[in-house]
Design a protein around this motif. Structure first.
Motif, mmCIF file in Angstrom:
data_model
loop_
_atom_site.group_PDB
_atom_site.id
_atom_site.type_symbol
_atom_site.label_atom_id
_atom_site.label_comp_id
_atom_site.label_asym_id
_atom_site.label_seq_id
_atom_site.Cartn_x
_atom_site.Cartn_y
_atom_site.Cartn_z
ATOM 1 N N LEU A 144 63.141 19.093 8.494
ATOM 2 C CA LEU A 144 63.863 17.911 7.984
ATOM 3 C C LEU A 144 65.280 18.264 7.551
ATOM 4 C CD1 LEU A 144 60.997 16.201 5.971
ATOM 5 C CD2 LEU A 144 62.234 15.187 7.886
ATOM 6 N N ASP A 145 65.442 19.467 7.014
ATOM 7 C CA ASP A 145 66.773 19.894 6.565
ATOM 8 C C ASP A 145 67.768 20.006 7.724
ATOM 9 O OD1 ASP A 145 66.745 20.013 3.849
ATOM 10 O OD2 ASP A 145 67.202 22.149 3.731
ATOM 11 N N GLY A 146 67.245 20.209 8.940
ATOM 12 C CA GLY A 146 68.140 20.332 10.098
ATOM 13 C C GLY A 146 68.393 19.012 10.808
ATOM 14 N N LEU A 147 67.625 17.994 10.477
ATOM 15 C CA LEU A 147 67.732 16.715 11.202
ATOM 16 C C LEU A 147 68.932 15.888 10.756
ATOM 17 C CD1 LEU A 147 64.130 15.191 11.410
ATOM 18 C CD2 LEU A 147 65.163 17.030 12.697
ATOM 19 N N ASP A 148 69.489 15.141 11.710
ATOM 20 C CA ASP A 148 70.523 14.182 11.303
ATOM 21 C C ASP A 148 69.835 12.873 10.876
ATOM 22 O OD1 ASP A 148 69.833 12.808 13.605
ATOM 23 O OD2 ASP A 148 71.798 12.962 14.546
ATOM 24 N N ALA A 149 70.657 11.921 10.439
ATOM 25 C CA ALA A 149 70.107 10.690 9.851
ATOM 26 C C ALA A 149 69.333 9.850 10.860
ATOM 27 C CB ALA A 149 71.235 9.863 9.250
ATOM 28 N N LYS A 150 69.642 10.013 12.173
ATOM 29 C CA LYS A 150 68.991 9.170 13.186
ATOM 30 C C LYS A 150 67.722 9.801 13.768
ATOM 31 C CE LYS A 150 72.933 6.492 14.722
ATOM 32 N NZ LYS A 150 74.025 6.422 15.673
ATOM 33 N N SER A 151 67.412 11.001 13.336
ATOM 34 C CA SER A 151 66.237 11.688 13.877
ATOM 35 C C SER A 151 64.981 11.312 13.087
ATOM 36 C CB SER A 151 66.440 13.196 13.800
ATOM 37 O OG SER A 151 67.498 13.587 14.627
ATOM 38 N N SER A 152 63.833 11.594 13.699
ATOM 39 C CA SER A 152 62.573 11.333 13.000
ATOM 40 C C SER A 152 61.562 12.420 13.341
ATOM 41 C CB SER A 152 62.029 9.962 13.395
ATOM 42 O OG SER A 152 61.812 9.933 14.785
ATOM 43 N N SER A 170 62.489 9.347 4.368
ATOM 44 C CA SER A 170 62.073 8.226 5.222
ATOM 45 C C SER A 170 62.028 8.619 6.706
ATOM 46 C CB SER A 170 63.013 7.038 5.031
ATOM 47 O OG SER A 170 64.322 7.448 5.339
ATOM 48 N N ARG A 171 62.559 9.787 7.061
ATOM 49 C CA ARG A 171 62.568 10.182 8.473
ATOM 50 C C ARG A 171 61.249 10.827 8.911
ATOM 51 N NH1 ARG A 171 67.510 14.104 8.173
ATOM 52 N NH2 ARG A 171 66.182 14.693 6.411
ATOM 53 N N VAL A 172 60.369 11.115 7.937
ATOM 54 C CA VAL A 172 59.121 11.800 8.299
ATOM 55 C C VAL A 172 57.925 10.874 8.156
ATOM 56 C CG1 VAL A 172 58.784 12.822 5.987
ATOM 57 C CG2 VAL A 172 57.699 13.884 7.953
ATOM 58 N N GLU A 173 56.996 10.994 9.118
ATOM 59 C CA GLU A 173 55.721 10.289 9.034
ATOM 60 C C GLU A 173 54.613 11.340 8.967
ATOM 61 O OE1 GLU A 173 53.017 7.094 11.597
ATOM 62 O OE2 GLU A 173 54.942 7.739 12.395
ATOM 63 N N PHE A 174 53.894 11.332 7.850
ATOM 64 C CA PHE A 174 52.775 12.266 7.694
ATOM 65 C C PHE A 174 51.520 11.597 8.231
ATOM 66 C CE2 PHE A 174 55.644 13.494 4.206
ATOM 67 C CZ PHE A 174 55.736 14.863 4.428
ATOM 68 N N PHE A 202 58.920 13.594 22.918
ATOM 69 C CA PHE A 202 59.641 14.302 21.852
ATOM 70 C C PHE A 202 60.718 15.237 22.417
ATOM 71 C CE2 PHE A 202 55.555 13.044 20.197
ATOM 72 C CZ PHE A 202 55.886 12.497 18.965
ATOM 73 N N ASP A 203 61.719 15.494 21.582
ATOM 74 C CA ASP A 203 62.791 16.442 21.923
ATOM 75 C C ASP A 203 62.462 17.839 21.417
ATOM 76 O OD1 ASP A 203 65.054 14.563 22.863
ATOM 77 O OD2 ASP A 203 64.313 13.650 21.006
ATOM 78 N N PHE A 204 61.489 17.909 20.518
ATOM 79 C CA PHE A 204 61.248 19.174 19.804
ATOM 80 C C PHE A 204 59.811 19.154 19.305
ATOM 81 C CE2 PHE A 204 63.342 22.481 17.051
ATOM 82 C CZ PHE A 204 62.291 22.741 16.183
ATOM 83 N N ILE A 205 59.066 20.190 19.638
ATOM 84 C CA ILE A 205 57.689 20.289 19.130
ATOM 85 C C ILE A 205 57.509 21.651 18.472
ATOM 86 C CG2 ILE A 205 55.229 20.319 19.732
ATOM 87 C CD1 ILE A 205 55.871 18.511 22.129
ATOM 88 N N PHE A 206 57.088 21.661 17.213
ATOM 89 C CA PHE A 206 56.666 22.893 16.560
ATOM 90 C C PHE A 206 55.144 22.853 16.564
ATOM 91 C CE2 PHE A 206 55.955 25.259 12.363
ATOM 92 C CZ PHE A 206 55.949 26.501 12.977
ATOM 93 N N ALA A 207 54.548 23.656 17.441
ATOM 94 C CA ALA A 207 53.097 23.633 17.620
ATOM 95 C C ALA A 207 52.487 24.735 16.752
ATOM 96 C CB ALA A 207 52.757 23.841 19.093
ATOM 97 N N SER A 249 70.063 20.978 16.647
ATOM 98 C CA SER A 249 70.612 20.880 18.014
ATOM 99 C C SER A 249 70.149 19.619 18.738
ATOM 100 C CB SER A 249 70.193 22.114 18.837
ATOM 101 O OG SER A 249 68.821 22.028 19.167
ATOM 102 N N LYS A 250 69.346 18.796 18.075
ATOM 103 C CA LYS A 250 68.812 17.582 18.725
ATOM 104 C C LYS A 250 69.156 16.340 17.909
ATOM 105 C CE LYS A 250 66.546 19.860 21.928
ATOM 106 N NZ LYS A 250 67.076 19.828 23.287
ATOM 107 N N PRO A 251 70.452 15.952 17.886
ATOM 108 C CA PRO A 251 70.814 14.754 17.124
ATOM 109 C C PRO A 251 70.086 13.528 17.660
ATOM 110 C CG PRO A 251 72.690 15.587 18.400
ATOM 111 C CD PRO A 251 71.597 16.583 18.549
ATOM 112 N N ALA A 252 69.737 12.653 16.742
ATOM 113 C CA ALA A 252 68.956 11.446 17.063
ATOM 114 C C ALA A 252 67.672 11.812 17.805
ATOM 115 C CB ALA A 252 69.787 10.447 17.873
ATOM 116 N N GLY A 253 67.125 12.950 17.453
ATOM 117 C CA GLY A 253 65.963 13.473 18.172
ATOM 118 C C GLY A 253 64.640 12.996 17.605
ATOM 119 N N ARG A 254 63.623 13.132 18.464
ATOM 120 C CA ARG A 254 62.250 12.855 18.032
ATOM 121 C C ARG A 254 61.531 14.198 17.913
ATOM 122 N NH1 ARG A 254 59.846 8.366 18.004
ATOM 123 N NH2 ARG A 254 57.916 9.156 18.891
ATOM 124 N N PHE A 255 60.996 14.457 16.736
ATOM 125 C CA PHE A 255 60.412 15.760 16.417
ATOM 126 C C PHE A 255 58.924 15.611 16.134
ATOM 127 C CE2 PHE A 255 64.184 18.490 15.739
ATOM 128 C CZ PHE A 255 65.176 17.528 15.897
#
Ligand SMILES: C[S@@+](CC[C@H](N)C(=O)[O-])C[C@H]1O[C@@H](n2cnc3c(N)ncnc32)[C@H](O)[C@@H]1O
Length: 202
Positions: free
Chosen positions: A75-83, A104-108, A125-130, A54-60
């Motif tokens: 990551l499976d729910g993210l679009d190509a512009k999200s990170s 490449s969209r994830v930074e560990f 961020f647009d989305f935080i999983f705490a 639900s958060k295209p081009a979002g920051r997660f």
């Protein structure tokens, strides 16, 4: 008098979970080998994927990568512009995630969540999983301060869990009361999975 229907729609059987990430099986096996017992369940994963989309081009942001089970779902729910940035302080655990998730969209980030939250000064961020103490029971104000208006803050494990230490039920109850008293947040509690709360910032 009208009788209520008690027919159970097979299609509403929530144990049938579709769209499991391809990495899931291998991560799950590695998680079992490490005897890591705090991993997110399939229900939570599926919900995270749905909400992430639900958060295209979002920051997660994920706090508490563990072995990367929820990371893979998000990551499976993210679009190509999200990170996605995901933080973990246990190298053994985050290495499992890094080994099986190549995206490449994830930074560990191997770091202490307390330090990271205190020092992070970049875009919100647009989305935080705490999913760790920092950002949830501790430094909540710092974490919610990093959420944009309209953003989602998700937590699980809000129903009593076998691994809860003594006194954690009071901590969880106080935390929920605090969330409900905030005037800048809307929330829905789900008595489902391990107990999920979905919070949005207004
Ligand atoms: C509930 S588990 C995370 C599960 C993971 N999100 C998943 O989907 O399976 C909590 C994680 O937070 C990590 N953690 C605990 N304290 C931390 C801290 N101070 N900084 C960063 N990570 C921490 C733990 O090592 C653990 O992996």
């Amino acid at each position: 008098m009208q009788r209520r229907s008690i027919i159970f729609l097979e299609q509403m059987n929530d144990t049938m979970i579709a769209g499991v990430p391809v990495e899931y099986k291998k991560i799950k096996e590695a998680t079992a080998e490490l005897k890591f017992n705090m991993a997110s369940d399939l229900y939570t994963g599926s919900l995270l994927k749905t909400l992430s989309a639900s958060k295209p081009a979002g920051r997660f942001l994920e706090l508490g990568t563990g072995t990367g089970l929820a990371t893979a779902w998000i990551l499976d729910g993210l679009d190509a512009k999200s990170s996605l940035i995901t933080i973990e302080n246990n190298e053994l655990l985050i290495d499992v995630a890094k080994k099986y998730i190549s995206d490449s969209r994830v930074e560990f980030i191997l770091a202490d969540g307390y330090e990271w939250l205190k020092n992070y000064k970049e875009e919100k961020f647009d989305f935080i999983f705490a999913d760790a103490m920092p950002g949830k029971y501790d430094l909540f104000d710092e974490a919610i301060g990093l959420l944009k208006k309209g953003g989602l803050y998700i937590i699980d494990d809000m129903l009593p869990q076998p691994n809860w230490p003594l006194g954690h039920d009071k901590k969880a109850a106080d935390f929920i009361n605090m969330l409900e008293e905030r005037t800048d947040l809307l929330l829905t509690k789900l008595n489902w999975s391990t107990g999920i709360i979905i919070v949005s910032k207004i």
